[in-house]
Enzyme design. Structure first.
Site, short mmCIF file in Angstrom:
data_model
loop_
_atom_site.label_atom_id
_atom_site.label_comp_id
_atom_site.label_asym_id
_atom_site.label_seq_id
_atom_site.Cartn_x
_atom_site.Cartn_y
_atom_site.Cartn_z
N SER A 151 -9.12 -0.68 6.28
CA SER A 151 -7.73 -0.89 5.92
C SER A 151 -6.93 -1.43 7.11
O SER A 151 -7.28 -2.45 7.71
CB SER A 151 -7.15 0.41 5.38
N ASP A 281 -9.32 -1.84 -5.97
CA ASP A 281 -8.48 -1.38 -4.87
C ASP A 281 -7.02 -1.60 -5.25
O ASP A 281 -6.55 -2.74 -5.32
CB ASP A 281 -8.83 -2.14 -3.60
N HIS A 310 -9.62 2.09 -2.91
CA HIS A 310 -9.41 1.83 -1.50
C HIS A 310 -10.23 2.78 -0.62
O HIS A 310 -10.80 2.37 0.38
CB HIS A 310 -7.92 1.96 -1.18
#
Length: 332
Positions: A151, A281, A310
């Site tokens: 991320s 996601d 995610h």
């Protein structure tokens, strides 16, 4: 399923690109909780060398005097793990345990403002994050390292390569990663509208404790999808880690991960790069991130996990761990 880097469109992801954070900005506002403090400086230990013991934790001091917490497990070829917003190095424990057990040295650090690292007022931007990563790599004299970023933490790695190159790097793994750019702009029309990030800022400033609760209980692990099996313990751990980030770092981090353009940085990637992203996601839409990164990085391999959220390093832990191990073992 695996997708070659052939530039084919991915319609499902494009239709979800504005679903960031699953509408969490509508969370009700309660009194914010106080974040946990960083580890006191008198508890620090000096940085370890490349031949350090099998398991340890310590601090590295950066050029502006900020102390960055890290932990160092195992021996062998080094992997460096960079966590996402608003978490800390503990989110990588499953991967570090797995890879260290397979003969690798695993280093994970808390970004400044997060977890056990110092919480300075300034420096919550990617140039500084990249310099902090460089400080850890250089203090431990890591060479031939594999950099693994999830991320917003993948942004640290992208900007590190953009500023430092790959002289100490042999491979990179980008895991539901924010590069090249999340924000909608004229040059990035599939990006997420600024109003979404403004809403996240308002929610974090107003009641970050409830926002983090809703994020972990909802889209981060796909717990808002039918048939979700993510445990309450995992969701509680997400909340605990999130509450350890200072409010200043959390708030400024939103602008950093949403508006920083890593396009130029990705152009400097010249080592094998594994890109893994979840098809479902809801936080970092695949259309404007992984699919574009795969086109920008010459030596990239893109792997899409069907239906994955995610937080796929948790939901698809075994698959991800084995994919990472296979990738690392295949590096020269």
């Amino acid at each position: 399923m695996s997708h070659p880097n052939d530039g084919k469109p991915f319609d499902k992801a494009s239709s979800r690109r504005n679903a960031l954070f699953g509408g969490l900005v509508a969370a009700s506002v309660l009194a914010p909780l106080t974040s946990m403090t960083a580890q006191p400086k008198d508890a620090m230990q000096p940085p370890g060398s490349s031949g350090m013991a099998a398991s340890s934790a310590s601090m590295v001091e950066t050029k502006d005097g900020t102390n960055i917490f890290y932990k160092d497990w195992g021996k062998g070829r080094p992997l460096v793990f960079s966590h996402g917003w608003p978490l800390n190095a503990d989110v990588w424990d499953d991967q570090m345990m797995f890879m260290a057990s397979h003969g690798f040295r695993c280093v994970a650090f808390d970004r400044r403002g997060h977890g056990r690292s110092d919480q300075p007022w300034a420096g919550n931007d990617y140039d500084t994050f990249a310099d902090d990563l460089a400080a850890v790599i250089e203090a431990l004299d890591l060479r031939g390292a594999i950099l693994v970023g999830h991320s917003a933490g993948a942004g640290d790695i992208a900007r590190y390569v953009g500023r430092q190159g790959t002289g100490r790097v042999s491979g990179i793994a980008l895991v539901p990663a924010i590069p090249p750019l999340m924000l909608r702009t004229a040059a990035n029309p599939e990006g997420v509208p600024i109003e979404v990030f403004d809403g996240v800022r308002a929610a974090v400033a107003g009641d970050r404790a409830q926002f983090y609760r809703a994020l972990g209980d909802g889209p981060f692990f796909g717990a808002n999808r039918p048939g979700s099996k993510v445990s309450q313990g995992i969701k509680d751990a997400f909340w605990l880690w999130s509450m350890q980030v200072g409010l200043r770092a959390a708030y400024e981090g939103i602008a950093a991960f949403s508006a920083t353009d890593f396009t130029h940085d990705l152009g400097r990637f010249d080592v094998p790069t594994l890109i893994i992203h979840g098809e479902d996601d809801q936080n970092v839409p695949i259309a404007t991130t992984a699919l574009r990164s795969a086109k920008l990085i010459a030596k990239s391999t893109l792997k899409i996990y069907p239906g994955a959220p995610h937080g796929l390093t948790v939901n698809h832990k075994d698959e991800f761990n084995n994919d990472l191990l296979t990738f690392v073992r295949g590096l020269s």
